[in-house]
Design an enzyme around this catalytic site. Structure first.
Site, mmCIF file in Angstrom:
data_model
loop_
_atom_site.group_PDB
_atom_site.id
_atom_site.type_symbol
_atom_site.label_atom_id
_atom_site.label_comp_id
_atom_site.label_asym_id
_atom_site.label_seq_id
_atom_site.Cartn_x
_atom_site.Cartn_y
_atom_site.Cartn_z
ATOM 1 N N ASN A 9 0.869 -1.176 0.000
ATOM 2 C CA ASN A 9 0.000 0.000 0.000
ATOM 3 C C ASN A 9 0.907 1.227 0.000
ATOM 4 O O ASN A 9 1.485 1.564 1.033
ATOM 5 C CB ASN A 9 -0.890 -0.040 1.253
ATOM 6 C CG ASN A 9 -1.730 1.218 1.386
ATOM 7 O OD1 ASN A 9 -1.763 2.060 0.483
ATOM 8 N ND2 ASN A 9 -2.413 1.342 2.514
ATOM 9 N N TRP A 10 1.021 1.841 -1.163
ATOM 10 C CA TRP A 10 1.960 2.965 -1.288
ATOM 11 C C TRP A 10 1.415 4.249 -0.683
ATOM 12 O O TRP A 10 2.120 5.238 -0.590
ATOM 13 C CB TRP A 10 2.318 3.181 -2.771
ATOM 14 C CG TRP A 10 3.045 2.037 -3.403
ATOM 15 C CD1 TRP A 10 3.497 0.895 -2.786
ATOM 16 C CD2 TRP A 10 3.428 1.910 -4.779
ATOM 17 N NE1 TRP A 10 4.127 0.073 -3.690
ATOM 18 C CE2 TRP A 10 4.106 0.671 -4.935
ATOM 19 C CE3 TRP A 10 3.265 2.714 -5.910
ATOM 20 C CZ2 TRP A 10 4.612 0.230 -6.157
ATOM 21 C CZ3 TRP A 10 3.765 2.279 -7.138
ATOM 22 C CH2 TRP A 10 4.435 1.051 -7.243
ATOM 23 N N LYS A 11 0.153 4.245 -0.299
ATOM 24 C CA LYS A 11 -0.487 5.435 0.299
ATOM 25 C C LYS A 11 -0.246 6.657 -0.606
ATOM 26 O O LYS A 11 -0.177 6.501 -1.823
ATOM 27 C CB LYS A 11 -0.005 5.628 1.743
ATOM 28 C CG LYS A 11 -0.178 4.333 2.560
ATOM 29 C CD LYS A 11 0.019 4.501 4.034
ATOM 30 C CE LYS A 11 -0.177 3.151 4.728
ATOM 31 N NZ LYS A 11 -0.072 3.232 6.173
ATOM 32 N N HIS A 95 -9.456 1.024 4.937
ATOM 33 C CA HIS A 95 -8.171 1.235 5.601
ATOM 34 C C HIS A 95 -8.374 2.181 6.790
ATOM 35 O O HIS A 95 -9.200 3.086 6.727
ATOM 36 C CB HIS A 95 -7.153 1.820 4.615
ATOM 37 C CG HIS A 95 -5.765 1.810 5.180
ATOM 38 N ND1 HIS A 95 -5.316 2.773 6.048
ATOM 39 C CD2 HIS A 95 -4.756 0.918 5.045
ATOM 40 C CE1 HIS A 95 -4.075 2.477 6.405
ATOM 41 N NE2 HIS A 95 -3.714 1.349 5.816
ATOM 42 N N GLY A 173 2.614 2.465 10.715
ATOM 43 C CA GLY A 173 3.533 3.580 10.547
ATOM 44 C C GLY A 173 4.257 3.980 11.816
ATOM 45 O O GLY A 173 4.861 5.048 11.893
ATOM 46 N N GLY A 234 2.952 -1.055 4.263
ATOM 47 C CA GLY A 234 2.995 0.373 3.943
ATOM 48 C C GLY A 234 4.417 0.811 3.612
ATOM 49 O O GLY A 234 4.931 0.556 2.524
ATOM 50 N N GLY A 235 5.069 1.440 4.572
ATOM 51 C CA GLY A 235 6.389 2.040 4.349
ATOM 52 C C GLY A 235 7.395 1.114 3.675
ATOM 53 O O GLY A 235 8.124 1.536 2.764
HETATM 54 P P1 13P Z 1 3.137 0.502 7.618
HETATM 55 O O1 13P Z 1 3.646 -0.778 7.038
HETATM 56 O O2 13P Z 1 3.851 1.711 7.105
HETATM 57 O O3 13P Z 1 3.043 0.451 9.116
HETATM 58 O O4 13P Z 1 1.623 0.672 7.089
HETATM 59 C C1 13P Z 1 0.762 -0.407 7.188
HETATM 60 C C2 13P Z 1 -0.458 -0.117 6.424
HETATM 61 O O5 13P Z 1 -1.233 0.754 6.772
HETATM 62 C C3 13P Z 1 -0.705 -0.889 5.197
HETATM 63 O O6 13P Z 1 -1.982 -0.667 4.711
#
Ligand code: 13P
Length: 252
Positions: A9-11, A95, A173, A234-235
């Protein structure tokens, strides 16, 4: 046997060139890990470019959100059919950032799940408790409420095509990953909920990802849990080597 599924998930990160390069890097390495389903979920404006960048590879593309209406005067939104049209196989729904920052309710998520399924998208439905809820011993109740609300009216046949993602909000995060036991406990609860609402065949078939500070160096322990079928990352999904390290852990 559930096939492991790792999704990035690149957000709201990266520019177009970076998104295309990252997708190409993931696509190039993915052939090494044929036993794992891999997906990348870029910002919607880069979906088409990223789809082109992974063409010919097994990597799937997912949107981070859709709106539940089919078309019309909904400024700023994209429909499920539009996501399909630019190459999406998946869509992340519910999410925690959408629930807690953008104010999405379980009812909104439910309508989006219905719209996604109608368009042939595979929803990745996120569930997870806040730190205060965990500390108050409410985790199981919160998860059940989110499950019941977000997946209301979904049939046994439809749930087979859905992926669940347990993402404790306090782990997203923050670098504070859930312990493998904490993840396994909630995943086991989710499987019981699935068995109660549907049947054991459904409970055995639905894939449940864990998300929240998953990195290449902690993924193996989480993925070794019997009910953890993958990760929503995410990250650590923003760098090819780090992300592929997680995919490699899932392949073991
Ligand atoms: P992180 O891996 O950055 O904690 O984020 C997780 C997330 O929200 C994936 O959707």
């Amino acid at each position: 046997m559930r096939r492991p599924f790792i999704a990035g998930n690149w957000k709201m990160n990266l520019d177009r060139a970076q998104a295309v390069a990252l997708a190409a890097g993931v696509a190039q390495r993915s052939a090494e890990f044929g036993a794992v389903d891999v997906a990348v979920c870029p910002p919607s404006v880069y979906l088409a470019a990223v789809h082109e960048s992974v063409a010919g590879s097994p990597v799937g593309v997912g949107a981070q959100n859709i709106y539940f209406e089919v078309s019309g005067a909904f400024t700023g939104e994209i429909s499920a059919a539009m996501a399909v049209d630019v190459g999406c196989r998946y869509v992340i729904l519910g999410h925690s950032e959408r629930r807690h920052i953008l104010g999405e309710t379980n009812e909104d998520v439910n309508r989006k799940v219905v719209a996604a399924l109608a368009a042939g998208l595979i929803p990745i439905v996120c569930l997870g408790e806040l730190l205060a809820e965990r500390e108050a011993g409410q985790t199981a109740d919160v998860i059940r409420q989110q499950f019941d609300g977000s997946l209301a009216g979904v049939s046994a046949e439809q749930i087979n095509g859905i992926v669940l993602a347990y993402e404790p909000v306090w782990a997203i995060g923050t670098g504070k990953v859930a312990t493998p036991d904490q993840a396994e406990e909630v995943h086991t609860d989710l499987r019981k909920i699935l068995a109660d609402r549907y049947n054991t065949a459904v409970a055995d078939a639905v894939r449940i990802q864990y998300g929240g500070s998953v990195k290449a160096n902690n993924a193996a322990d989480l993925l070794a849990q019997p009910n953890v079928d993958g990760a929503l990352v995410g990250g650590a999904s923003l760098k090819v080597e780090e992300f592929m390290g997680i995919v490699a852990a899932a392949a073991k």
